[in-house]
Scaffold this motif. Structure first.
Motif, PDB file in Angstrom:
ATOM      1  N   LEU A  15       0.841  -1.183   0.000  1.00 37.24           N
ATOM      2  CA  LEU A  15       0.000   0.000   0.000  1.00 37.24           C
ATOM      3  C   LEU A  15       0.882   1.241   0.000  1.00 37.24           C
ATOM      4  O   LEU A  15       2.030   1.205   0.412  1.00 37.24           O
ATOM      5  N   VAL A  16       0.334   2.342  -0.463  1.00 39.86           N
ATOM      6  CA  VAL A  16       1.098   3.581  -0.520  1.00 39.86           C
ATOM      7  C   VAL A  16       0.876   4.358   0.763  1.00 39.86           C
ATOM      8  O   VAL A  16      -0.257   4.575   1.181  1.00 39.86           O
ATOM      9  N   LEU A  17       1.971   4.799   1.391  1.00 41.65           N
ATOM     10  CA  LEU A  17       1.869   5.609   2.593  1.00 41.65           C
ATOM     11  C   LEU A  17       1.639   7.045   2.147  1.00 41.65           C
ATOM     12  O   LEU A  17       2.572   7.798   1.914  1.00 41.65           O
ATOM     13  N   ALA A 398       0.246 -14.278  10.691  1.00 40.21           N
ATOM     14  CA  ALA A 398      -0.697 -13.861   9.656  1.00 40.21           C
ATOM     15  C   ALA A 398      -1.526 -12.663  10.120  1.00 40.21           C
ATOM     16  O   ALA A 398      -1.768 -11.722   9.351  1.00 40.21           O
ATOM     17  N   ALA A 399      -1.957 -12.678  11.372  1.00 37.56           N
ATOM     18  CA  ALA A 399      -2.778 -11.587  11.886  1.00 37.56           C
ATOM     19  C   ALA A 399      -1.987 -10.287  11.960  1.00 37.56           C
ATOM     20  O   ALA A 399      -2.486  -9.216  11.576  1.00 37.56           O
ATOM     21  N   THR A 400      -0.756 -10.347  12.453  1.00 36.99           N
ATOM     22  CA  THR A 400       0.034  -9.118  12.571  1.00 36.99           C
ATOM     23  C   THR A 400       0.441  -8.581  11.209  1.00 36.99           C
ATOM     24  O   THR A 400       0.482  -7.361  11.002  1.00 36.99           O
ATOM     25  N   ASP A 401       0.728  -9.463  10.249  1.00 34.74           N
ATOM     26  CA  ASP A 401       1.026  -8.993   8.898  1.00 34.74           C
ATOM     27  C   ASP A 401      -0.156  -8.211   8.334  1.00 34.74           C
ATOM     28  O   ASP A 401      -0.002  -7.116   7.771  1.00 34.74           O
ATOM     29  N   ALA A 402      -1.337  -8.777   8.473  1.00 34.74           N
ATOM     30  CA  ALA A 402      -2.530  -8.110   7.954  1.00 34.74           C
ATOM     31  C   ALA A 402      -2.811  -6.823   8.708  1.00 34.74           C
ATOM     32  O   ALA A 402      -3.274  -5.834   8.123  1.00 34.74           O
ATOM     33  N   ALA A 403      -2.506  -6.795  10.013  1.00 38.20           N
ATOM     34  CA  ALA A 403      -2.726  -5.588  10.812  1.00 38.20           C
ATOM     35  C   ALA A 403      -1.794  -4.464  10.368  1.00 38.20           C
ATOM     36  O   ALA A 403      -2.182  -3.284  10.392  1.00 38.20           O
ATOM     37  N   ILE A 404      -0.572  -4.821   9.968  1.00 30.46           N
ATOM     38  CA  ILE A 404       0.332  -3.802   9.430  1.00 30.46           C
ATOM     39  C   ILE A 404      -0.284  -3.181   8.175  1.00 30.46           C
ATOM     40  O   ILE A 404      -0.257  -1.960   7.972  1.00 30.46           O
ATOM     41  N   GLY A 405      -0.860  -4.019   7.331  1.00 29.77           N
ATOM     42  CA  GLY A 405      -1.545  -3.504   6.149  1.00 29.77           C
ATOM     43  C   GLY A 405      -2.688  -2.581   6.503  1.00 29.77           C
ATOM     44  O   GLY A 405      -2.913  -1.563   5.844  1.00 29.77           O
ATOM     45  N   ALA A 406      -3.425  -2.898   7.574  1.00 27.05           N
ATOM     46  CA  ALA A 406      -4.535  -2.041   7.997  1.00 27.05           C
ATOM     47  C   ALA A 406      -4.023  -0.691   8.489  1.00 27.05           C
ATOM     48  O   ALA A 406      -4.651   0.343   8.229  1.00 27.05           O
ATOM     49  N   ALA A 407      -2.898  -0.702   9.186  1.00 25.56           N
ATOM     50  CA  ALA A 407      -2.309   0.566   9.651  1.00 25.56           C
ATOM     51  C   ALA A 407      -1.866   1.416   8.469  1.00 25.56           C
ATOM     52  O   ALA A 407      -2.057   2.647   8.439  1.00 25.56           O
ATOM     53  N   LEU A 408      -1.282   0.776   7.442  1.00 23.20           N
ATOM     54  CA  LEU A 408      -0.917   1.504   6.228  1.00 23.20           C
ATOM     55  C   LEU A 408      -2.153   2.092   5.561  1.00 23.20           C
ATOM     56  O   LEU A 408      -2.142   3.251   5.106  1.00 23.20           O
ATOM     57  N   GLN A 409      -3.206   1.322   5.503  1.00 26.07           N
ATOM     58  CA  GLN A 409      -4.435   1.788   4.872  1.00 26.07           C
ATOM     59  C   GLN A 409      -4.999   2.991   5.630  1.00 26.07           C
ATOM     60  O   GLN A 409      -5.550   3.919   5.001  1.00 26.07           O
ATOM     61  N   ALA A 410      -4.866   3.002   6.931  1.00 22.34           N
ATOM     62  CA  ALA A 410      -5.370   4.136   7.726  1.00 22.34           C
ATOM     63  C   ALA A 410      -4.612   5.405   7.374  1.00 22.34           C
ATOM     64  O   ALA A 410      -5.195   6.497   7.330  1.00 22.34           O
ATOM     65  N   PHE A 411      -3.308   5.302   7.126  1.00 23.88           N
ATOM     66  CA  PHE A 411      -2.547   6.464   6.678  1.00 23.88           C
ATOM     67  C   PHE A 411      -3.006   6.901   5.271  1.00 23.88           C
ATOM     68  O   PHE A 411      -3.006   8.073   4.964  1.00 23.88           O
ATOM     69  N   ARG A 412      -3.362   5.937   4.468  1.00 22.47           N
ATOM     70  CA  ARG A 412      -3.662   6.193   3.065  1.00 22.47           C
ATOM     71  C   ARG A 412      -5.015   6.852   2.865  1.00 22.47           C
ATOM     72  O   ARG A 412      -5.199   7.686   1.971  1.00 22.47           O
ATOM     73  N   ASN A 413      -6.000   6.485   3.697  1.00 27.07           N
ATOM     74  CA  ASN A 413      -7.364   6.989   3.507  1.00 27.07           C
ATOM     75  C   ASN A 413      -7.532   8.416   3.983  1.00 27.07           C
ATOM     76  O   ASN A 413      -6.856   8.848   4.907  1.00 27.07           O
TER      77      ASN A 413
END
Length: 413
Positions: A15-17, A398-413
């Motif tokens: 994802l893009v920061l 698996a859960a923490t990897d996906a959570a990192i993606g969610a944190a990136l998405q929060a920056f992105r939105n």
């Protein structure tokens, strides 16, 4: 207890920061503001449920040129679950999380403060850094270990064993911390093998980081735990209540824990592990992986590394490190599959880029088999992303990897 505080170079969604931060991300700056309708929190709960872990937390933080701004922290799930179901005590954004081998970056940073003061050099050998131990071992000393440098030690290139043998591990649980740590150092310095050839991966060594902690203790005259607090954590503005060592102190009642508990599998169910002697690796393992802390506290440390390359010539940060000190901590050695820096693994990711192309990332993960945690640092973005959960196995990574993606998405939105 098996010891698995291993490092994994995990794959994070690309994802893009993007900047500026969204209103939702800015709202989450308050560590106690975690409303149920927060979209990021909802995404995190879906991840937690999908991977079946008891509790999950995530946090993103970056420097915007004037101040730190954050996405989260968020926390979902229960502090403890067992055969009888959830404890009913929810995890909170201010809880303490065991970060396992992510502690190694802290130990390398502590050692770097002594390098910055001129009390030791990265090129010093272990014979020079621990002369008393080497003299005591005499003919039993491994010459490979004695001739390894500190720079090689913190990059897992000293040839030291991964862990103590089974007999020593059993003794560590019933031996006083200081004596036990000395036992590990002697074992490692006696057992040390030939270091890897150039271009080859080293042996990921918990013993090596216990030796690094012993070097710090010799320089500072205090236990590693005290030195880390005094020279790294407190100067970064991390309060004493926001960190500790071993399993987080959660009280004596697993049905009503005051902090999250680690979990093991009991058949097909999770079983909460009280914070007793079996709740973590032995205290001797401190420099290799016994630190626990809040996500915001961990974020302060990670952000210091993210901003290390921003320091101007002659400038030092709160813990006394310069741009050059951070550059050495982040300097990788080894093949792309095991490109180790001092307490970090180094890679490239598009979301971490500065002016186009991939950007450098520093990453590490850790687990004591009852917790799992992972951190990503993007120096070109002055940003860090962190996640942890109170279980390991297949679900934790698996859960923490996906959570990192969610944190990136929060920056992105």
């Amino acid at each position: 207890m098996p010891v698995h505080p291993i490092a994994r170079v995990v794959l994070v969604p690309l994802l893009v920061l993007a900047l500026p931060m969204s209103a939702a991300a800015r709202q989450a700056n308050n560590p106690h503001a975690d409303p149920d309708d927060n979209p990021a929190r909802g995404a995190l709960e879906a991840i937690r449920a999908q991977h079946g872990v008891p509790a999950l937390t995530a946090y993103g933080v970056r420097w915007d040129g004037e101040a730190a701004t954050s996405a989260g922290p968020w926390a979902v799930g229960d502090r403890a679950i067992g055969p009888g179901g959830p404890s009913g005590v929810p995890a909170t954004t201010g809880d303490l999380w065991h970060i396992g081998s992510c502690t190694k970056a802290f130990t390398a940073t502590l050692l770097a403060t002594y390098v910055a003061e001129g009390k030791i050099r990265w090129t010093d050998t272990l014979r020079e850094a621990l002369p008393e131990v080497c003299e005591e071992l005499g003919d039993e000393l491994s010459e490979h270990a004695a001739s390894a440098t500190l720079a090689e030690l913190v990059r897992h290139r000293a040839g030291l064993p991964a862990n103590p043998d089974a007999a020593l591990m059993r003794r560590l649980y019933v031996t006083e911390r200081g004596e036990a740590r000395e036992d590990v150092v002697r074992y490692a310095m006696e057992a040390g093998g030939e270091p890897p050839a150039e271009g080859e991966p080293g042996v990921y060594s918990n013993c090596g980081y216990i030796v690094a902690g012993a070097v710090c203790e010799r320089l500072g005259g205090k236990p590693w735990e005290d030195l880390l607090a005094e020279r790294v954590l407190l100067p970064l503005g991390i309060e004493r209540e926001a960190f500790g060592f071993g399993a987080p102190p959660a009280g004596d009642d697993p049905a009503s824990p005051t902090q999250p508990l680690g979990h093991r599998r009991a058949g097909n169910e999770w079983q909460a592990q009280p914070p007793n002697i079996a709740g973590d690796n032995p205290a001797a393992f401190g420099p290799a992986g016994t630190l626990h802390m809040t996500m915001e506290a961990w974020g302060r440390f990670a952000l210091a590394h993210a901003r290390g390359d921003d320091l101007e010539e002659g400038q030092r940060d709160a813990i006394g490190l310069s741009r050059e000190n951070y550059a050495e901590l982040h300097r990788p050695v080894g093949p792309p599959t095991f490109s180790a820096a001092a307490g970090w693994f180094v890679g490239q990711r598009p979301w971490a880029r500065g002016e186009g192309g991939d950007g450098t990332v520093l990453t590490h993960s850790g687990s004591n088999t009852m917790w799992f945690a992972v951190v990503w640092v993007a120096p070109e973005r002055d940003a860090a992303l962190l996640s942890a959960c109170n279980a390991a196995g297949q679900g934790g990574p698996a859960a923490t990897d996906a959570a990192i993606g969610a944190a990136l998405q929060a920056f992105r939105n």
